[in-house]
Design a protein around this motif. Structure first.
Motif, mmCIF file in Angstrom:
data_model
loop_
_atom_site.group_PDB
_atom_site.id
_atom_site.type_symbol
_atom_site.label_atom_id
_atom_site.label_comp_id
_atom_site.label_asym_id
_atom_site.label_seq_id
_atom_site.Cartn_x
_atom_site.Cartn_y
_atom_site.Cartn_z
ATOM 1 N N ALA A 26 -11.549 -5.627 11.046
ATOM 2 C CA ALA A 26 -12.554 -5.561 9.980
ATOM 3 C C ALA A 26 -11.863 -5.397 8.628
ATOM 4 N N PRO A 27 -12.335 -6.099 7.598
ATOM 5 C CA PRO A 27 -11.717 -5.931 6.282
ATOM 6 C C PRO A 27 -11.975 -4.526 5.744
ATOM 7 N N ARG A 28 -10.956 -3.922 5.167
ATOM 8 C CA ARG A 28 -11.060 -2.544 4.702
ATOM 9 C C ARG A 28 -11.578 -2.453 3.273
ATOM 10 N N SER A 29 -11.309 -3.442 2.472
ATOM 11 C CA SER A 29 -11.756 -3.382 1.088
ATOM 12 C C SER A 29 -12.120 -4.782 0.623
ATOM 13 N N ARG A 30 -12.841 -4.809 -0.446
ATOM 14 C CA ARG A 30 -13.274 -6.096 -0.967
ATOM 15 C C ARG A 30 -12.151 -6.732 -1.778
ATOM 16 N N PRO A 31 -12.052 -8.041 -1.776
ATOM 17 C CA PRO A 31 -11.035 -8.692 -2.599
ATOM 18 C C PRO A 31 -11.402 -8.575 -4.075
ATOM 19 N N LYS A 40 -0.076 -5.013 -11.964
ATOM 20 C CA LYS A 40 1.146 -5.123 -11.181
ATOM 21 C C LYS A 40 2.148 -4.107 -11.706
ATOM 22 N N ILE A 41 2.634 -3.282 -10.807
ATOM 23 C CA ILE A 41 3.605 -2.269 -11.165
ATOM 24 C C ILE A 41 4.840 -2.506 -10.310
ATOM 25 N N ARG A 42 5.981 -2.667 -10.956
ATOM 26 C CA ARG A 42 7.242 -2.859 -10.244
ATOM 27 C C ARG A 42 8.182 -1.730 -10.625
ATOM 28 N N LEU A 43 8.652 -1.018 -9.619
ATOM 29 C CA LEU A 43 9.563 0.101 -9.840
ATOM 30 C C LEU A 43 10.874 -0.161 -9.119
ATOM 31 N N LEU A 90 19.146 3.243 2.868
ATOM 32 C CA LEU A 90 17.891 2.857 2.229
ATOM 33 C C LEU A 90 18.055 1.692 1.261
ATOM 34 N N SER A 91 19.283 1.373 0.917
ATOM 35 C CA SER A 91 19.531 0.306 -0.049
ATOM 36 C C SER A 91 18.960 -1.013 0.461
ATOM 37 N N GLY A 92 18.229 -1.706 -0.390
ATOM 38 C CA GLY A 92 17.616 -2.977 -0.019
ATOM 39 C C GLY A 92 16.194 -2.851 0.491
ATOM 40 N N THR A 93 15.659 -1.648 0.549
ATOM 41 C CA THR A 93 14.297 -1.437 1.040
ATOM 42 C C THR A 93 13.293 -1.820 -0.044
ATOM 43 N N VAL A 94 12.261 -2.550 0.368
ATOM 44 C CA VAL A 94 11.185 -2.935 -0.550
ATOM 45 C C VAL A 94 9.879 -2.407 0.038
ATOM 46 N N VAL A 95 9.129 -1.647 -0.757
ATOM 47 C CA VAL A 95 7.847 -1.094 -0.331
ATOM 48 C C VAL A 95 6.764 -1.732 -1.198
ATOM 49 N N ASP A 96 5.810 -2.413 -0.565
ATOM 50 C CA ASP A 96 4.695 -3.032 -1.281
ATOM 51 C C ASP A 96 3.400 -2.329 -0.913
ATOM 52 N N VAL A 97 2.644 -1.956 -1.933
ATOM 53 C CA VAL A 97 1.330 -1.343 -1.739
ATOM 54 C C VAL A 97 0.325 -2.216 -2.472
ATOM 55 N N LYS A 98 -0.644 -2.752 -1.726
ATOM 56 C CA LYS A 98 -1.644 -3.630 -2.330
ATOM 57 C C LYS A 98 -3.018 -2.971 -2.230
ATOM 58 N N THR A 99 -3.664 -2.837 -3.353
ATOM 59 C CA THR A 99 -5.021 -2.319 -3.415
ATOM 60 C C THR A 99 -5.861 -3.351 -4.159
#
Length: 109
Positions: A26-31, A40-43, A90-99
């Protein structure tokens, strides 16, 4: 087992049961709506260069940890190298959070 640990394990079990019982299809949130802008936040977290800068201080201060009573039985040099190895891994790790409202990307190098 202490009372606090038992309570933590029961909370953990209930969280696992709840996660397994949810419908993953089931979709959790609306597009996002058309025309709406997503933030867009890039850290970037430079842990490897930070560790390389702080490593000499850790090795110089390690003999002082022999005097601390809480660290009895722990080799401070081994602990410093283990912590450094964990940061290097941990080097090279990419964490993406999409809301719906934002996309956050954290890159550890």
């Amino acid at each position: 087992m202490s009372g606090g640990m038992a309570m933590f394990q029961s909370e953990l079990r209930s969280a696992v049961r709840e996660a397994r019982s949810t419908d993953v299809t089931a979709p959790r949130s609306r597009p996002p709506a058309r025309g709406a802008r997503r933030t867009k936040i890039r850290l970037w977290l430079p842990l490897t260069p930070l560790w390389m800068l702080l490593a000499p201080f850790a090795l110089l201060l390690a003999p002082l940890l022999w005097l601390a009573p809480m660290t009895r039985g722990v080799n401070p040099y081994r602990a410093a190298f283990a912590f450094g190895a964990a940061l290097f891994c941990l080097s090279g790790t990419v964490v993406d959070v999409k809301t719906p409202d934002a996309k956050i990307s954290v890159r550890i190098f």
